[in-house]
Design a protein around this motif. Sequence first.
Motif, PDB file in Angstrom:
ATOM      1  N   UNK A 114       0.796  -1.228   0.000  1.00  0.00           N
ATOM      2  CA  UNK A 114       0.000   0.000   0.000  1.00  0.00           C
ATOM      3  C   UNK A 114       0.825   1.274   0.000  1.00  0.00           C
ATOM      4  N   UNK A 115       2.116   1.175   0.254  1.00  0.00           N
ATOM      5  CA  UNK A 115       2.952   2.369   0.325  1.00  0.00           C
ATOM      6  C   UNK A 115       3.119   2.848   1.754  1.00  0.00           C
ATOM      7  N   UNK A 116       3.984   3.848   1.917  1.00  0.00           N
ATOM      8  CA  UNK A 116       4.264   4.390   3.246  1.00  0.00           C
ATOM      9  C   UNK A 116       3.109   5.264   3.716  1.00  0.00           C
ATOM     10  N   UNK A 117       2.812   5.183   5.023  1.00  0.00           N
ATOM     11  CA  UNK A 117       1.827   6.109   5.572  1.00  0.00           C
ATOM     12  C   UNK A 117       2.323   7.548   5.429  1.00  0.00           C
ATOM     13  N   UNK A 128      10.562  -2.876  20.104  1.00  0.00           N
ATOM     14  CA  UNK A 128      11.788  -2.321  19.523  1.00  0.00           C
ATOM     15  C   UNK A 128      12.139  -2.875  18.143  1.00  0.00           C
ATOM     16  N   UNK A 129      11.928  -4.174  17.921  1.00  0.00           N
ATOM     17  CA  UNK A 129      12.259  -4.737  16.606  1.00  0.00           C
ATOM     18  C   UNK A 129      11.344  -4.183  15.526  1.00  0.00           C
ATOM     19  N   UNK A 130      10.069  -4.074  15.848  1.00  0.00           N
ATOM     20  CA  UNK A 130       9.107  -3.517  14.897  1.00  0.00           C
ATOM     21  C   UNK A 130       9.447  -2.054  14.619  1.00  0.00           C
ATOM     22  N   UNK A 131       9.816  -1.318  15.649  1.00  0.00           N
ATOM     23  CA  UNK A 131      10.194   0.086  15.479  1.00  0.00           C
ATOM     24  C   UNK A 131      11.448   0.203  14.606  1.00  0.00           C
ATOM     25  N   UNK A 132      12.408  -0.684  14.811  1.00  0.00           N
ATOM     26  CA  UNK A 132      13.627  -0.652  13.990  1.00  0.00           C
ATOM     27  C   UNK A 132      13.285  -0.897  12.520  1.00  0.00           C
ATOM     28  N   UNK A 133      12.390  -1.830  12.258  1.00  0.00           N
ATOM     29  CA  UNK A 133      11.985  -2.094  10.873  1.00  0.00           C
ATOM     30  C   UNK A 133      11.274  -0.884  10.289  1.00  0.00           C
ATOM     31  N   UNK A 138      12.040   4.190   6.637  1.00  0.00           N
ATOM     32  CA  UNK A 138      11.938   5.644   6.603  1.00  0.00           C
ATOM     33  C   UNK A 138      10.757   6.213   7.354  1.00  0.00           C
ATOM     34  N   UNK A 139      10.157   5.425   8.225  1.00  0.00           N
ATOM     35  CA  UNK A 139       9.019   5.917   8.989  1.00  0.00           C
ATOM     36  C   UNK A 139       9.481   6.492  10.320  1.00  0.00           C
TER      37      UNK A 139
END
Length: 184
Positions: A114-117, A128-133, A138-139
């Motif tokens: 869908x693309x970046x929010x 933390x792992x999800x945040x790193x991804x 670029x979010x």
Amino acid sequence: MGDATAEAVRAYGINPELLPSGEQSSEGLLDDFPPYDDVLDPIDRVLLPRADIATETLAAGLRERGWEIDDVTAYRTVRAAPPPAEIRDAIKSGGFQAVCFTSSSTVRNLVGIAGKPHARTVVACIGPQTAATAREFGLRVDVLPETATVPALIDAMAEFAAAKAVEDKEKAAAAAAKRASRRR
């Protein structure tokens, strides 16, 4: 890996013997996992059922600690079909106030289908792992709870929203005061 997984395992009548005392992740579990001891541990094997896209962190760390690993793909993560065009447009144009990511694969897959929010969309990540991804894509990560659970994510989002509402009121009051002082 953490409290939610432990509860799911208990529902099947199995009592988990080891849970991460800190971060609820592969790294957190590995921090608490003891090295293999041939006196205390008559069996040197660990069954590691996991997703096909799981990182090698836990398996590699257990091997380093002397354990033999039986690494089993228990499930496959499959990218969903793209959402309808109007949803994709809303994601990219800021039509949603927030997006909640509950795993690294949700970040990769949403961005992929869908693309970046939009930059004004609040980005909330469960751990933390999800945040790193998310950052790798670029979010900007606005919300990150102290513990990686859905209830903690919801609470952190509520706290963020409350703080943002106060901040917005203060900005509006300051702008109104500035306009009033110009009229004098």
